[in-house]
Design an enzyme around this catalytic site. Structure first.
Site, PDB file in Angstrom:
ATOM      1  N   ARG A 203      -4.189   0.395   5.643  1.00 43.25           N
ATOM      2  CA  ARG A 203      -5.174   0.890   4.693  1.00 43.25           C
ATOM      3  C   ARG A 203      -6.145   1.822   5.423  1.00 43.25           C
ATOM      4  O   ARG A 203      -6.329   1.719   6.628  1.00 43.25           O
ATOM      5  CB  ARG A 203      -5.956  -0.269   4.074  1.00 43.25           C
ATOM      6  CG  ARG A 203      -5.092  -1.302   3.356  1.00 43.25           C
ATOM      7  CD  ARG A 203      -5.929  -2.476   2.891  1.00 43.25           C
ATOM      8  NE  ARG A 203      -5.140  -3.470   2.175  1.00 43.25           N
ATOM      9  CZ  ARG A 203      -4.537  -4.503   2.747  1.00 43.25           C
ATOM     10  NH1 ARG A 203      -4.646  -4.685   4.065  1.00 43.25           N
ATOM     11  NH2 ARG A 203      -3.839  -5.370   2.036  1.00 43.25           N
ATOM     12  N   LYS A 228      -8.397  -6.464   4.638  1.00 48.21           N
ATOM     13  CA  LYS A 228      -8.856  -6.697   3.268  1.00 48.21           C
ATOM     14  C   LYS A 228      -8.756  -8.174   2.887  1.00 48.21           C
ATOM     15  O   LYS A 228      -9.627  -8.707   2.207  1.00 48.21           O
ATOM     16  CB  LYS A 228      -8.040  -5.836   2.296  1.00 48.21           C
ATOM     17  CG  LYS A 228      -8.471  -5.947   0.839  1.00 48.21           C
ATOM     18  CD  LYS A 228      -7.634  -5.054  -0.028  1.00 48.21           C
ATOM     19  CE  LYS A 228      -8.027  -5.190  -1.495  1.00 48.21           C
ATOM     20  NZ  LYS A 228      -7.201  -4.311  -2.370  1.00 48.21           N
ATOM     21  N   HIS A 295      -4.269   6.520  -0.595  1.00 47.49           N
ATOM     22  CA  HIS A 295      -3.596   5.223  -0.639  1.00 47.49           C
ATOM     23  C   HIS A 295      -2.105   5.363  -0.914  1.00 47.49           C
ATOM     24  O   HIS A 295      -1.327   4.452  -0.603  1.00 47.49           O
ATOM     25  CB  HIS A 295      -4.245   4.330  -1.698  1.00 47.49           C
ATOM     26  CG  HIS A 295      -3.963   2.874  -1.507  1.00 47.49           C
ATOM     27  ND1 HIS A 295      -4.453   2.134  -0.456  1.00 47.49           N
ATOM     28  CD2 HIS A 295      -3.200   2.006  -2.228  1.00 47.49           C
ATOM     29  CE1 HIS A 295      -4.043   0.889  -0.540  1.00 47.49           C
ATOM     30  NE2 HIS A 295      -3.263   0.785  -1.601  1.00 47.49           N
ATOM     31  N   ARG A 298       0.135   4.787   2.004  1.00 48.74           N
ATOM     32  CA  ARG A 298       0.514   3.389   2.273  1.00 48.74           C
ATOM     33  C   ARG A 298       1.768   3.033   1.472  1.00 48.74           C
ATOM     34  O   ARG A 298       2.663   2.350   1.981  1.00 48.74           O
ATOM     35  CB  ARG A 298      -0.647   2.458   1.912  1.00 48.74           C
ATOM     36  CG  ARG A 298      -0.370   0.963   2.074  1.00 48.74           C
ATOM     37  CD  ARG A 298      -1.688   0.216   2.005  1.00 48.74           C
ATOM     38  NE  ARG A 298      -1.545  -1.206   1.746  1.00 48.74           N
ATOM     39  CZ  ARG A 298      -1.317  -2.134   2.679  1.00 48.74           C
ATOM     40  NH1 ARG A 298      -1.145  -1.771   3.928  1.00 48.74           N
ATOM     41  NH2 ARG A 298      -1.238  -3.415   2.360  1.00 48.74           N
ATOM     42  N   HIS A 321       0.732  -7.451   3.157  1.00 44.12           N
ATOM     43  CA  HIS A 321       0.801  -7.900   1.765  1.00 44.12           C
ATOM     44  C   HIS A 321       1.025  -9.404   1.727  1.00 44.12           C
ATOM     45  O   HIS A 321       1.882  -9.930   2.434  1.00 44.12           O
ATOM     46  CB  HIS A 321       1.936  -7.183   1.029  1.00 44.12           C
ATOM     47  CG  HIS A 321       1.668  -5.734   0.796  1.00 44.12           C
ATOM     48  ND1 HIS A 321       2.282  -4.733   1.508  1.00 44.12           N
ATOM     49  CD2 HIS A 321       0.827  -5.112  -0.066  1.00 44.12           C
ATOM     50  CE1 HIS A 321       1.847  -3.554   1.094  1.00 44.12           C
ATOM     51  NE2 HIS A 321       0.969  -3.758   0.136  1.00 44.12           N
ATOM     52  N   TYR A 330       4.211  -1.845  -4.219  1.00 44.31           N
ATOM     53  CA  TYR A 330       4.016  -0.740  -3.291  1.00 44.31           C
ATOM     54  C   TYR A 330       5.334  -0.122  -2.811  1.00 44.31           C
ATOM     55  O   TYR A 330       5.347   0.993  -2.314  1.00 44.31           O
ATOM     56  CB  TYR A 330       3.216  -1.199  -2.073  1.00 44.31           C
ATOM     57  CG  TYR A 330       1.750  -1.346  -2.345  1.00 44.31           C
ATOM     58  CD1 TYR A 330       0.889  -0.266  -2.247  1.00 44.31           C
ATOM     59  CD2 TYR A 330       1.224  -2.566  -2.718  1.00 44.31           C
ATOM     60  CE1 TYR A 330      -0.460  -0.394  -2.495  1.00 44.31           C
ATOM     61  CE2 TYR A 330      -0.134  -2.711  -2.972  1.00 44.31           C
ATOM     62  CZ  TYR A 330      -0.968  -1.623  -2.864  1.00 44.31           C
ATOM     63  OH  TYR A 330      -2.304  -1.759  -3.116  1.00 44.31           O
TER      64      TYR A 330
END
Length: 343
Positions: A203, A228, A295, A298, A321, A330
């Site tokens: 990120r 995160k 983003h 990513r 993740h 994603y």
């Protein structure tokens, strides 16, 4: 019995005042548009007193939504991972007319009107996140500030759905165009930042938080301590990603070493996320891809990891993740790659 008196007030919504006195309970007063409303409120409050419940609603009638948001912004937001986004949304709310409501007057209808009006100009995800923030602030007011509300009014309001997952990947030739635009952008760090994002799937906040003492160029691994989801993880570095990080030593030395506040704690240390975001947006526009977001890099990196043959657990260990559902959101494999595997 509640004492009902007529007020000498030109405002039609508060011409009748109800006052309830009961030994052992706080005196409560409230103004209404009609005598019937005042009497009904008095009866309801006395019924609560008969059950032994002392409910003081004065704070809820005097404290505005803006007051609660300001306390939430000062007390809670600084400790959150996404404090920059939360701060922005708080300030948007505090400028809105809805923030002038007293907490006791914040109705389901007012919130529903806000939702429907806001949806005319922004996406469902934006409105959903804004309303969830307000729900958190109200809950903070109820539980931490002691403001009495029978329930959080957001609980009875239907929230908009999240937007569909983005499927934006870099098309053939776009990466080269983007990097060429980065080199001509006047932001000497941007090309290396984009390379690290595409090669590692980190990120933006994780890249900006990289530290030299947590990067081993011999082992080609970077350890992220502040992610995160709050869990540290190690990210393997491709030769290209490692070279981009190493190149930042020269970039920083040439461009920032004269600044008094300069501290070289990491490849991209002291870079402001807002500045980076705007720099990237200007650059991608010049490259002719205005729909690309940082983003999305990513997304691209995650999909490339799958295309290299890594399994779900291996990709999850690299990208961080937590669930298969998020990982599937994603990972968008190219059709050419799938056709090659199918034969």
């Amino acid at each position: 019995m509640a004492t009902i008196t007529k007020r000498d007030d030109n405002v039609s919504t508060r011409r009748w005042q109800a006052r309830v006195r009961r030994k052992g309970f706080p005196v409560q007063t409230k103004a209404f548009a009609s005598r019937a409303e005042a009497e009904a409120w008095g009866r309801a409050l006395e019924a609560l007193y008969d059950l032994g419940h002392a409910v003081d609603t004065r704070d809820a009638r005097e404290i505005t939504v803006r007051d609660v948001l300001a306390r939430y912004l000062a007390d809670v937001v600084p400790g959150l991972k996404g404090h920059e986004t939360e701060t922005y949304r708080c300030k948007v709310w505090m400028r809105h007319p809805l923030a002038e409501y007293a907490m006791a007057n914040l109705t389901r209808q007012a919130l529903t009107d806000y939702r429907d009006t806001r949806l005319l100009t922004v996406t469902g995800s934006t409105v959903r996140h804004e309303m969830l923030l307000l729900a958190r602030a109200i809950e903070y007011g109820r539980k931490e500030l002691g403001i009495y509300l029978a329930e959080n009014p957001l609980r009875s309001v239907r929230l908009p759905k999240e937007n569909a997952a983005r499927e934006r990947r870099l098309l053939p030739g776009e990466e080269e165009r983007l990097l060429a635009a980065c080199r001509g952008s006047g932001a000497p760090y941007l090309e290396h930042l984009v390379v690290v994002a595409v090669e590692t799937g980190m990120r933006q906040s994780e890249i900006l938080g990289l530290r030299w003492d947590r990067i081993s160029f011999e082992k080609r691994v970077a350890v992220l301590g502040d992610t995160k989801n709050g869990e540290a993880r190690a990210v393997p570095l491709t030769h290209r990603a490692a070279a981009a990080m190493q190149a930042m030593r020269t970039v920083r030395e040439l461009n920032w070493h004269r600044k008094r506040e300069y501290t070289d704690t990491g490849p991209f240390s002291k870079l402001n996320s807002t500045v980076v975001r705007h720099s990237f947006m200007r650059t991608r526009d010049r490259a002719g891809m205005p729909d690309l977001r940082f983003h999305d890099l990513r997304h691209e990196a995650t999909s490339r990891l799958f295309e290299k043959g890594l399994n779900t657990m291996e990709v999850s260990a690299i990208t961080g993740h937590k669930t298969l559902t998020m990982l599937r959101r994603y990972a968008h494999l190219s059709m050419d790659h799938l056709l090659m595997k199918l034969g």
